[in-house]
Scaffold this active site. Sequence first.
Site, mmCIF file in Angstrom:
data_model
loop_
_atom_site.group_PDB
_atom_site.id
_atom_site.type_symbol
_atom_site.label_atom_id
_atom_site.label_comp_id
_atom_site.label_asym_id
_atom_site.label_seq_id
_atom_site.Cartn_x
_atom_site.Cartn_y
_atom_site.Cartn_z
ATOM 1 N N ARG A 47 -145.874 27.284 -31.102
ATOM 2 C CA ARG A 47 -146.025 28.231 -30.093
ATOM 3 C C ARG A 47 -146.629 29.266 -30.208
ATOM 4 O O ARG A 47 -147.466 29.768 -29.264
ATOM 5 C CB ARG A 47 -144.178 28.348 -29.906
ATOM 6 N N LYS A 137 -138.806 39.038 -15.352
ATOM 7 C CA LYS A 137 -138.788 37.847 -14.374
ATOM 8 C C LYS A 137 -137.668 37.631 -14.490
ATOM 9 O O LYS A 137 -137.088 37.376 -15.149
ATOM 10 C CB LYS A 137 -140.120 36.879 -14.473
ATOM 11 N N GLU A 178 -137.642 35.820 -8.544
ATOM 12 C CA GLU A 178 -137.905 34.921 -8.072
ATOM 13 C C GLU A 178 -136.290 33.331 -7.521
ATOM 14 O O GLU A 178 -135.873 32.983 -8.667
ATOM 15 C CB GLU A 178 -138.007 33.672 -9.727
ATOM 16 N N LYS A 220 -141.399 36.510 -5.963
ATOM 17 C CA LYS A 220 -141.898 34.766 -6.653
ATOM 18 C C LYS A 220 -141.321 33.645 -6.053
ATOM 19 O O LYS A 220 -140.789 32.814 -6.146
ATOM 20 C CB LYS A 220 -142.016 34.537 -8.185
HETATM 21 P P1 13P Z 1 -143.909 26.773 -12.106
HETATM 22 O O1 13P Z 1 -145.018 26.889 -11.768
HETATM 23 O O2 13P Z 1 -144.369 25.819 -12.969
HETATM 24 O O3 13P Z 1 -142.867 26.324 -11.668
HETATM 25 O O4 13P Z 1 -143.561 27.644 -13.124
HETATM 26 C C1 13P Z 1 -142.634 29.205 -12.902
HETATM 27 C C2 13P Z 1 -141.910 29.268 -13.585
HETATM 28 O O5 13P Z 1 -142.215 30.523 -14.121
HETATM 29 C C3 13P Z 1 -140.337 29.055 -13.764
HETATM 30 O O6 13P Z 1 -139.577 29.418 -14.120
#
Ligand code: 13P
Length: 341
Positions: A47, A137, A178, A220
């Site tokens: 990772r 986020k 998000e 987002k």
């Molecule tokens: P994806 O663009 O793969 O949907 O991932 C964005 C993300 O941060 C998911 O939490």
Amino acid sequence: MSTDEELKATVRDLVQEGKGILAADESQPTIAKRFQPVGIESTEENRRAYRSLLLTAPGLGQYLSGVILFEETLGQKADDGTALPLAAQRQGIVPGIKVDKGTTALANAPGDLVTQGLDGLAERLRGYKALGARFAKWREVYPVSARNPTTLGMAVNAEVLARYAAICQEQGLVPIVEPEVLLDGDHSIERCSEVTEAVLQAVFHALQRHKVVLESMLLKPSMVVPGKDCARKAGPEEVARETLKVLRRSVPAAVPSINFLSGGQTPAQATANLNAMNAASMRAPWGLSFSYARALQQPVLDAWRGRPENVKAAQEALCLRARLNAAARKGQYRPEMEPAG
Ligand code: 13P
């Protein structure tokens, strides 16, 4: 600097014409799922090597303004010993941190989920900030079915997102909010549109109730698209039209930028859809950019496969995808710009 000035400076650094955000914040189970098909074992060292490859890709800062990291990465070092958040900063890329702790079933709302991690959040944020994070986020997830998301599910998820955002701003970190309406299922684009509009309106009502400063956050969202098993597919113009319609009805103009997630779209689809939104004639009040994980990283994993001799090719694959999405951010992407094959 006051907290308010700090938030404004971070928004200024994150919202730049022709740049977007890389989400490299996969939790341990998710990164294991991404590594497995390309034959990479999810060890701490693999990772670290992978995230180091991403953040030190030469030239990446031309296309990215920010990167979302996972907690473990904040404390890891690049191959040359530089702390990974600092390696990002040296490319002009602002480091951020995923702070939610994943989803669980929501009681009395069968099929709906809610995200955990609010307890002790302010204290955790102080620790992340000390390690270099300037934004955060948090993702809430909305499965779509005939019954879901329920009214209760939407209200609870909105409340949690707003509490998270208010705590971030109090601590001087810009919150990325998000709400992800999932692609899974055979629902139509019209159903996705209806759900996304209800979700976003609940989210913004809650943000306003919690006195979140809309100028100092980023949204987002998922794009408005048909479910992945829906027989009728939608091209970029239709996706752009439906998505912009829902956003105009739901997202106040005070929000500086909307950075979409890719949600399982192919890299080329995610780029073409973003481009169509920026090329659409009516000017949008917010920046329209990207915050992709899979749509930026899939070609990188395919090129790397865990082998040191592939690092250069993997970094080139990342820069190519980032460059094409940066072009889409300006409405200047064309499918002919994709590599052949
Ligand atoms: P994806 O663009 O793969 O949907 O991932 C964005 C993300 O941060 C998911 O939490």
